[in-house]
Scaffold this motif. Structure first.
Motif, short mmCIF file in Angstrom:
data_model
loop_
_atom_site.label_atom_id
_atom_site.label_comp_id
_atom_site.label_asym_id
_atom_site.label_seq_id
_atom_site.Cartn_x
_atom_site.Cartn_y
_atom_site.Cartn_z
N ILE A 1 -23.10 32.09 40.43
CA ILE A 1 -23.68 30.99 41.20
C ILE A 1 -24.70 31.61 42.14
CG2 ILE A 1 -23.24 29.10 42.80
CD1 ILE A 1 -20.29 29.20 41.70
N GLU B 1 -26.69 28.18 30.91
CA GLU B 1 -27.42 28.35 32.16
C GLU B 1 -27.90 26.97 32.59
OE1 GLU B 1 -30.67 31.02 31.73
OE2 GLU B 1 -30.82 31.39 33.87
N THR C 1 -30.04 25.87 43.82
CA THR C 1 -28.82 26.39 43.24
C THR C 1 -28.96 26.48 41.73
OG1 THR C 1 -27.53 25.36 45.00
CG2 THR C 1 -26.32 26.03 43.04
N SER C 2 -28.45 27.57 41.16
CA SER C 2 -28.41 27.67 39.70
C SER C 2 -27.09 28.30 39.29
CB SER C 2 -29.58 28.51 39.18
OG SER C 2 -29.48 29.84 39.61
N TYR C 3 -26.67 27.98 38.06
CA TYR C 3 -25.41 28.47 37.52
C TYR C 3 -25.69 29.21 36.22
CZ TYR C 3 -23.66 24.58 40.41
OH TYR C 3 -23.40 23.72 41.43
N LEU D 1 -18.83 23.71 40.30
CA LEU D 1 -20.18 23.62 39.77
C LEU D 1 -20.54 22.14 39.87
CD1 LEU D 1 -19.83 25.86 36.56
CD2 LEU D 1 -20.33 26.55 38.91
N VAL E 1 -18.89 33.95 35.73
CA VAL E 1 -19.62 32.76 36.16
C VAL E 1 -20.42 33.21 37.38
CG1 VAL E 1 -19.47 30.42 37.10
CG2 VAL E 1 -17.82 31.18 35.38
N ARG F 1 -28.48 24.10 36.33
CA ARG F 1 -28.54 23.86 37.77
C ARG F 1 -28.01 22.46 38.03
NH1 ARG F 1 -32.47 20.34 38.79
NH2 ARG F 1 -34.12 20.12 37.27
#
Length: 180
Positions: A98, A78, A87-89, A148, A96, A80
């Motif tokens: 986003i 996890e 935004t975070s991933y 990303l 995945v 950003r």
């Protein structure tokens, strides 16, 4: 704004502050002065990013296998983008994710079995800060290609994503046949 653009703005601000300070720096060789300004800019970028982390935003990289979304899906990574507020991933054992937005949220999911190719892109400034972009190409019609951006430790994240993709393909007995 990219990391390179942020760094350039900070460097310009540092040079401007030096000029306005009235302190004579003519005794310092120009190449050493440039190296000093570069080091200060890098330090400022990292300090701002750490302040964002302390403000409660997700860490740039938090490998958290012990967290789980449900009984089968587990969070593998996890993070950003560097210096991002909105935004975070999240990489899980199945997808995945986003998430974009501060007040309103937009969420995109890419199933791991649909990923066809992974690449890493890293400029010189990003390499110096151990940042990079992970480009994902998938068979998802709504998101055939996504990046990303400005991920910390991109080589590690790329490997986590690659292994998760291969494990998902095994688990779902999914095979890919490439055309020659």
């Amino acid at each position: 704004m990219s990391v390179t653009q942020s760094k350039a703005r900070i460097q310009a601000s540092i040079w401007e502050s030096i000029a306005q300070s009235g302190v004579s720096v003519t005794a310092i060789p120009q190449d050493q002065m440039k190296a000093l300004v570069d080091a200060i800019a890098d330090g400022m970028l990292i300090a701002v990013d750490e302040a964002l982390n302390e403000a409660g935003l997700p860490a740039r990289q938090a490998i958290a296998s012990e967290l789980s979304v449900d009984s089968e899906e587990e969070v593998l990574w996890e993070g950003r983008p560097f210096l991002s507020l909105v935004t975070s991933y999240r990489i899980t054992s199945e997808r995945v994710r986003i998430v974009r937005g501060l007040l309103g949220k937009d969420r995109d999911d890419i199933e791991l079995v649909r990923i066809q190719d992974l690449d890493i892109e890293q400029g010189i400034a990003e390499r110096a800060l151990n940042l990079g972009d992970i480009v994902i190409r998938s068979a998802d019609p709504s998101l055939p290609e996504v990046a990303l951006r400005n991920v910390s430790n991109p080589m590690d994240v790329h490997e986590i994503l690659r292994r998760a993709m291969l494990n998902a393909r095994k688990r779902f007995r999914y095979s890919v046949q490439e055309e020659m």
